[in-house]
Design a protein around this motif. Sequence first.
Motif, short mmCIF file in Angstrom:
data_model
loop_
_atom_site.label_atom_id
_atom_site.label_comp_id
_atom_site.label_asym_id
_atom_site.label_seq_id
_atom_site.Cartn_x
_atom_site.Cartn_y
_atom_site.Cartn_z
N ARG A 64 0.19 -9.76 -0.89
CA ARG A 64 1.55 -10.30 -0.92
C ARG A 64 2.38 -9.37 -1.79
NH1 ARG A 64 -0.89 -14.89 -2.95
NH2 ARG A 64 0.60 -14.89 -4.66
N ILE A 65 3.51 -8.97 -1.27
CA ILE A 65 4.47 -8.19 -2.04
C ILE A 65 5.58 -9.16 -2.40
CG2 ILE A 65 6.05 -6.22 -2.02
CD1 ILE A 65 4.16 -5.17 0.34
N GLU A 66 5.77 -9.40 -3.69
CA GLU A 66 6.72 -10.42 -4.13
C GLU A 66 7.85 -9.83 -4.95
OE1 GLU A 66 4.79 -13.59 -6.24
OE2 GLU A 66 3.66 -14.22 -4.47
N LYS A 67 9.01 -10.43 -4.78
CA LYS A 67 10.19 -10.12 -5.58
C LYS A 67 10.59 -11.41 -6.28
CE LYS A 67 15.08 -8.92 -5.04
NZ LYS A 67 16.12 -8.57 -4.04
N ARG A 68 10.52 -11.41 -7.60
CA ARG A 68 10.89 -12.57 -8.42
C ARG A 68 11.92 -12.13 -9.45
NH1 ARG A 68 7.74 -17.02 -7.76
NH2 ARG A 68 5.90 -16.71 -6.48
N ALA A 79 5.87 -7.37 -7.54
CA ALA A 79 4.42 -7.46 -7.76
C ALA A 79 3.69 -7.34 -6.43
CB ALA A 79 4.05 -8.79 -8.42
N VAL A 80 2.51 -6.76 -6.48
CA VAL A 80 1.57 -6.77 -5.36
C VAL A 80 0.41 -7.64 -5.80
CG1 VAL A 80 -0.01 -5.41 -3.94
CG2 VAL A 80 2.25 -4.50 -4.50
N ILE A 81 0.11 -8.64 -4.98
CA ILE A 81 -0.92 -9.62 -5.31
C ILE A 81 -2.00 -9.57 -4.24
CG2 ILE A 81 -1.36 -12.08 -5.69
CD1 ILE A 81 1.66 -12.23 -6.53
N GLY A 82 -3.25 -9.52 -4.67
CA GLY A 82 -4.38 -9.46 -3.75
C GLY A 82 -4.71 -10.81 -3.14
N ARG A 86 -5.09 -12.19 -7.70
CA ARG A 86 -4.93 -11.28 -8.83
C ARG A 86 -3.71 -10.38 -8.62
NH1 ARG A 86 -9.41 -7.51 -9.69
NH2 ARG A 86 -9.65 -7.74 -7.46
N ILE A 87 -2.97 -10.16 -9.69
CA ILE A 87 -1.84 -9.23 -9.64
C ILE A 87 -2.40 -7.82 -9.76
CG2 ILE A 87 0.27 -8.47 -10.77
CD1 ILE A 87 0.64 -11.41 -11.68
N VAL A 100 0.18 1.18 -5.42
CA VAL A 100 -1.16 0.61 -5.50
C VAL A 100 -1.73 0.40 -4.09
CG1 VAL A 100 -0.53 -1.86 -5.56
CG2 VAL A 100 -2.58 -1.08 -6.72
N LEU A 101 -0.88 0.17 -3.11
CA LEU A 101 -1.33 0.02 -1.72
C LEU A 101 -1.62 1.36 -1.07
CD1 LEU A 101 1.19 -2.75 -0.67
CD2 LEU A 101 -1.24 -3.04 -1.21
N GLU A 102 -0.90 2.40 -1.47
CA GLU A 102 -1.12 3.74 -0.92
C GLU A 102 -2.53 4.23 -1.23
OE1 GLU A 102 0.89 5.53 0.93
OE2 GLU A 102 2.75 4.41 0.74
#
Length: 110
Positions: A64-68, A79-82, A86-87, A100-102
């Motif tokens: 999940r790629i989140e914008k907060r 944030a990128v969450i698995g 976990r962040i 981190v995804l690359e």
Amino acid sequence: MNMPFGFGTDHDRIAFDRAELGAILSVYGRMVAAGEWRDYAMSFLRDAAVFSVFRRAAEHPLYRIEKRPKLRGAQGQYAVIGMDGRILKRGHELPVVLRVLEKKLIRPVD
């Protein structure tokens, strides 16, 4: 000013703007081409915008790629969450967080 991508004009929902969505879709396209990802979903909530990626549509999201925006001043709004919650990376700049995804595309050659 970039207009957010979302459904309707509900101003109390968080959304990704054009530049943010472009950065996310760039990574998504490379992962699809590599055969890693096959589907995505977007959610625009009151406190976060979420881009979820899936290996198959019927599964739980891999990431999940989140914008907060409320975390903008402290830890960073992105944030990128698995899959396990976990962040994996959090920060103030989306392209840096997406790196981190690359790393998932780089594999050793046998």
